[in-house]
Scaffold this active site. Structure first.
Site, short mmCIF file in Angstrom:
data_model
loop_
_atom_site.label_atom_id
_atom_site.label_comp_id
_atom_site.label_asym_id
_atom_site.label_seq_id
_atom_site.Cartn_x
_atom_site.Cartn_y
_atom_site.Cartn_z
N GLU A 74 2.77 4.94 -4.02
CA GLU A 74 2.81 5.88 -5.17
C GLU A 74 4.14 6.62 -5.24
OE1 GLU A 74 0.29 5.65 -2.90
OE2 GLU A 74 -0.85 4.34 -4.23
N ASP B 102 0.85 -1.19 0.00
CA ASP B 102 0.00 0.00 0.00
C ASP B 102 0.89 1.24 0.00
OD1 ASP B 102 -2.34 1.50 0.18
OD2 ASP B 102 -2.48 1.32 2.37
N ASP C 134 -9.02 3.15 -2.99
CA ASP C 134 -10.08 3.60 -2.10
C ASP C 134 -11.30 4.06 -2.87
OD1 ASP C 134 -8.24 2.97 -0.22
OD2 ASP C 134 -7.67 5.04 0.22
O1 MIG Z 1 -4.35 5.96 4.10
O2 MIG Z 1 -3.81 0.76 5.49
O3 MIG Z 1 -5.98 1.88 0.06
O4 MIG Z 1 -6.95 -0.32 1.44
O5 MIG Z 1 -7.03 -0.15 4.23
C1 MIG Z 1 -5.02 4.77 4.25
C2 MIG Z 1 -5.01 1.44 5.59
C3 MIG Z 1 -4.05 3.64 4.06
C4 MIG Z 1 -5.13 2.81 2.09
C5 MIG Z 1 -5.52 1.57 1.35
C6 MIG Z 1 -6.56 0.84 2.13
C7 MIG Z 1 -6.03 0.49 3.49
C8 MIG Z 1 -5.59 1.77 4.23
N1 MIG Z 1 -4.62 2.50 3.42
#
Ligand code: MIG
Length: 721
Positions: free
Chosen positions: A342, A339, A418
């Site tokens: 980017e 996650d 998201d």
């Molecule tokens: O800023 O890890 O897209 O699936 O549950 C949120 C917490 C960070 C974004 C991900 C989401 C995940 C969440 N993350």
């Protein structure tokens, strides 16, 4: 020289033009190929390259000015444009202008651009012929597809050099296959990764996680994996566990494995800058983090607080990271969820790191972040993949990544980030997933039920109807995972009581039945470079009526889905491509080539099988649903997780007049030995039914007849009128 143009023939269908300064090594391309002999006729005049293929000519012009390269090509009035990765836009991208810049796009909507993944590869369909364009640069890029000038596409790359590939089809299939020759084959997922998965931000402590698993088991709901989101970590420090919430991770994972459940843990790229944290210290000792232009450590705030960022562009950094991953997963973690890659950073606009001051080291030279921004997640995924392989030699890694660039398909599946719990998003996910599929990322999915902004008072909220409709789409997509945000109400299958849960159970069982088909498609994506889910244009390129359709889709070559996408609907209209279709629910035939009204009762989604279709399914034993016509399908079987060769069984059918012949592939060294029940659609009782030339027994089931045969058999039947 800044303006140099170098043209190379990569294969008979692929021409590469290098523009600008000296070539840098590519993160996306793994094999450039060498082509002598045949190929297009290429002419270069000033800054224009023309490539004449057998029946089409592509003319593209280039301008380089040190820091910026502009690529221009023609777009005809009726051209369609597909691809460009993850875009919240219609399937046909014509008349849109898009940006390539991986962005943390929390709660995005239709039209939001850019999102998390950037793949600068698009396919132009003109007069029935497809030509691909791949602009290989991970830098900031804008791509105007006839928005400013209807007759032109313009690509502006903020880079000093770029490789532009022209990839001739003439079918979209051919273009994709050539693209995979350049960028490598999609990774082969373990079989469990195609099963039903459950996630939430976040399940903790471990008793809560176990309660979820237990509820799944008690309620007879299929479950293959659970996900641990950021709260399993100690203060969000990656490669650690919060020992109060998860006192003994190894025995927890063992327990889940005994129940047949796999475990996927989230890992973010940012490393907390704490002097007592071993991961940070080893990163500092090895000098593995990105620095600022002046040599200071680069930091930004993310979940753990101030973080440093590994410079994944360097081999030694990827090595270091892969050892960290290997060490972390060795106690049994089955998959890694990447996650915030980017990369996201809270100190920046759009929560996304974009800093002129941040430097990477590529091929021993300092390169500003903006030049490789879009490749950050790809390089992280590569290192993570290597790490999983190190810890589990011979076992297929599983990685789910949020961001990516061309080439990400070699290492990771992509989920669409998201999204929101809304009807808009249920509808929107289909073009997003199809766009990714046509951009070379076969393993894709969206959070079932929606992730963000799901509040009972707000504009977005989930109700059981939307959740069920969502499952009706998602059970036909590669990644099937229910996931939601920290502030959302629960949305597990039982959240609205047993009546709705029963409907969802039925849908999850249908998914399980389809596993032999879906798993074989995953193998096919790896071996043959075919997407798993496909827009109709991929299968019916010559049918102009399907070129823009993105509220229907195909699962593999034979299954057409026309899901309900609106609140309260009981029927929907759908165009069926030109051939005959079998409505499996009704056991009736529908003639294609027209818009049809289709019943969409809640919980019983339409499944249409194409004439000639062969669809393997698992009920008590292996069944192949056969809709007489011309077609074939190869079923793959293996242990579902090792890297070895699979067994295969090809079922082929042919229809001549009213005589249908079905051959169940011969047993061979690599074929498997299972008997198959052929379940053949026949409107009326067949006049003749032979197995290996002799009259044989069959049983009738509605409009299907069934007979169980061994590999190597041939069935012949004369259809009744
Ligand atoms: O800023 O890890 O897209 O699936 O549950 C949120 C917490 C960070 C974004 C991900 C989401 C995940 C969440 N993350």
């Amino acid at each position: 020289m800044d303006n140099a143009i170098t043209v190379s023939l990569i294969s008979p269908n692929v021409v590469r033009t290098h523009v600008g300064r000296e070539r840098r090594s590519s993160f996306a391309v793994v094999k450039e190929g060498e082509s002598g002999g045949e190929g297009p006729i290429v002419a270069v005049a000033e800054n224009t390259v023309s490539a004449r293929f057998s029946d089409t000519e592509e003319r593209v012009s280039y301008e380089a000015s040190g820091e910026r390269i502009v690529i221009r090509g023609e777009l005809g009035p009726f051209d369609k444009v597909y691809g460009l990765g993850e875009k919240a836009l219609p399937l046909n991208r014509k008349r849109h202008r898009v940006i390539m810049w991986n962005t943390d796009a929390y709660g995005y909507a239709t039209g939001t651009d850019p999102l998390y993944v950037s793949i600068p590869f698009f396919i132009v369909l003109r007069n029935g012929r497809a030509v691909g364009h791949f602009v290989d640069s991970p830098a900031y890029m804008s791509i105007d597809l006839g928005q400013t000038d209807f007759g032109e596409f313009t690509v502006v790359v903020d880079d000093e050099s770029v490789d532009h590939y022209i990839i001739y089809g003439p079918s979209i299939k051919d273009v994709l296959r050539s693209y995979f020759e350049l960028t490598g084959r999609p990774f082969l997922p373990p079989k469990w990764a195609l099963g039903n998965q459950q996630s939430r931000y976040s399940y903790y402590p471990e008793t809560n996680l176990l309660a979820i698993v237990d509820r799944y088991r008690r309620d007879g709901l299929p479950l293959s994996a659970v996900y641990l989101d950021i709260h399993y970590m100690d203060g969000y420090k990656i490669f650690t566990w919060d020992r109060k919430r998860f006192p003994d991770p190894k025995s927890l994972i063992d327990k889940l494995h005994e129940a047949g459940i796999r475990v996927v843990t989230i890992i973010d790229p940012g490393v907390k800058t704490s002097p007592t944290y071993p991961v940070f210290r080893s990163g500092i000792d090895g000098n593995y983090f990105c620095l600022r232009r002046n040599g200071d450590l680069f930091t930004s705030r993310v979940w753990p607080g101030l973080c440093a960022f590994p410079d994944f562009a360097r081999d030694d950094v990827r090595n270091w990271w892969s050892s960290l991953v290997a060490d972390f997963v060795k106690d049994g973690i089955d998959g890694v969820w990447l996650d915030m890659n980017e990369p996201a950073g809270f100190d920046y606009k759009d929560h996304t790191v974009s800093d002129d001051d941040l430097m990477h080291v590529v091929d021993g030279r300092q390169v500003p972040h903006a030049r490789i921004h879009n490749a950050y997640a790809l390089l992280e995924a590569e290192a993570t993949y290597e790490g999983m392989l190190k810890a589990r030699p011979g076992k297929r890694p599983f990685i789910l990544s949020r961001a990516g660039y061309a080439g990400i398909h070699r290492y990771a599946a992509i989920w669409t980030g998201d999204n929101t719990s809304s009807w808009e998003h249920l509808r929107l996910q289909i073009p997003i997933l199809l766009g990714l599929s046509l951009s070379g990322v076969p393993f894709v999915g969206a959070d079932v039920g929606g992730f963000a902004k799901n509040t009972k008072q707000g504009r977005f909220y989930l109700d059981p109807e939307l959740l069920i409709r969502w499952y009706e789409v998602a059970i036909f997509t590669p990644l099937l995972r229910n996931h939601t945000s920290i502030d959302s109400p629960d949305q597990e299958p039982w959240a609205w009581g047993s009546a709705y849960e029963g409907i969802i159970r039925g849908l999850l069982k249908l998914r399980e039945e389809l596993m032999p088909y879906i798993y074989s498609l995953a193998w096919g994506s790896h071996e043959l470079g075919e997407p798993i889910i496909r827009p109709l244009v991929y299968e019916f390129q010559d049918d102009d009526n399907v070129h823009e359709i993105d509220d229907e889709f195909m699962l593999g070559p034979y299954v057409l889905l026309t899901p309900a996408l609106e609140r309260g609907s009981t029927v929907r209209r759908a165009y069926l491509p030109k051939c005959k279709w079998l409505d499996v629910r009704m056991g009736s035939e529908v003639e294609g080539g027209a818009v049809t009204t289709i019943d969409v009762p809640l919980g019983n989604p339409p499944v249409l099988v194409r004439e000639g279709g062969v669809v393997p399914m698992m009920r008590e034993s292996l069944i192949a649903l056969i809709y007489p016509g011309n077609g074939e399908f190869t079923i793959y079987e293996d242990d579902g997780e090792s890297m070895g060769e699979p067994s295969k069984l090809t079922i082929r059918q042919e229809l001549k007049g009213s005589v249908s012949r079905i051959e169940v592939g011969k047993r061979g060294p690599d074929s498997f030995n299972t008997w198959v029940t052929l379940s053949i659609y026949t409107k009326n009782k067949p006049k003749r039914f032979l197995i290996d030339g002799s009259p044989a027994q069959y049983s009738a089931r509605g409009s299907f007849i069934e007979a169980t045969v061994k590999p190597g058999s041939a069935v012949e039947l004369e259809l009744g009128d």
